[in-house]
Design a protein around this motif. Sequence first.
Motif, PDB file in Angstrom:
ATOM      1  N   SER A  18       6.284   5.577   1.179  1.00 44.08           N
ATOM      2  CA  SER A  18       6.408   5.854  -0.246  1.00 44.08           C
ATOM      3  C   SER A  18       6.720   4.759  -1.203  1.00 44.08           C
ATOM      4  CB  SER A  18       7.036   6.972  -0.510  1.00 44.08           C
ATOM      5  OG  SER A  18       6.780   8.261   0.231  1.00 44.08           O
ATOM      6  N   ASP A  62       7.352   2.347  -4.273  1.00 48.27           N
ATOM      7  CA  ASP A  62       7.353   2.671  -5.760  1.00 48.27           C
ATOM      8  C   ASP A  62       6.582   1.630  -6.312  1.00 48.27           C
ATOM      9  OD1 ASP A  62       8.799   0.201  -6.301  1.00 48.27           O
ATOM     10  OD2 ASP A  62      10.829   1.234  -5.938  1.00 48.27           O
ATOM     11  N   THR A  96       6.844  -0.729  -8.111  1.00 50.37           N
ATOM     12  CA  THR A  96       7.316  -2.204  -8.242  1.00 50.37           C
ATOM     13  C   THR A  96       7.060  -2.912  -6.917  1.00 50.37           C
ATOM     14  OG1 THR A  96       9.645  -1.634  -7.642  1.00 50.37           O
ATOM     15  CG2 THR A  96       9.253  -1.765  -9.883  1.00 50.37           C
TER      16      THR A  96
END
Length: 166
Positions: A130, A132, A134
């Motif tokens: 998962s 993110d 960034t």
Amino acid sequence: MRVRVEQTALPGIGVRHDLMTESGRRLGVVSHRNGRRDLVLYDPDDPDSCQHDIPLTDDEAEALADILGASLMLGQLSGLRDQAAGLLTEQIAIPAGSKYVNKRLGDTKARTRTSASIVAVLRQGEVNVSPDPTFRFAAGDVVVVVGTRQGLDGVTAILADSDPDG
């Protein structure tokens, strides 16, 4: 089938965790008090007798855990595929020439553009679950994507920088 793991204290040594595989093989991990770990395979004819003892360095133990974790996660995703008609999973490598090397996942706008989701990134034996927006890609990363065939093809095109609209 639920797997049962048995934990045994080994006085003066550490702790041993054993499990019985579905095929009837018993294997274990001995975690020594000094931090060393051994992968242990028991004799199939005598479950109390050790057939193989493989010492693992910290890096080897971590790499093995990553491999097992990644394959388990991918297997679970494959199981989802069987349950959801039209939902596919695919591993897509990021080529060295991609404009997304050293760029953030969010820069791809992959989910918005394709409706497919990047659910994990595999990098040098490490699993980034998962990630993110960034998260920064590197050449050779393997991206795990879930979506329709069209969505997966779209993410492949984006990451290969072959999408004419990209």
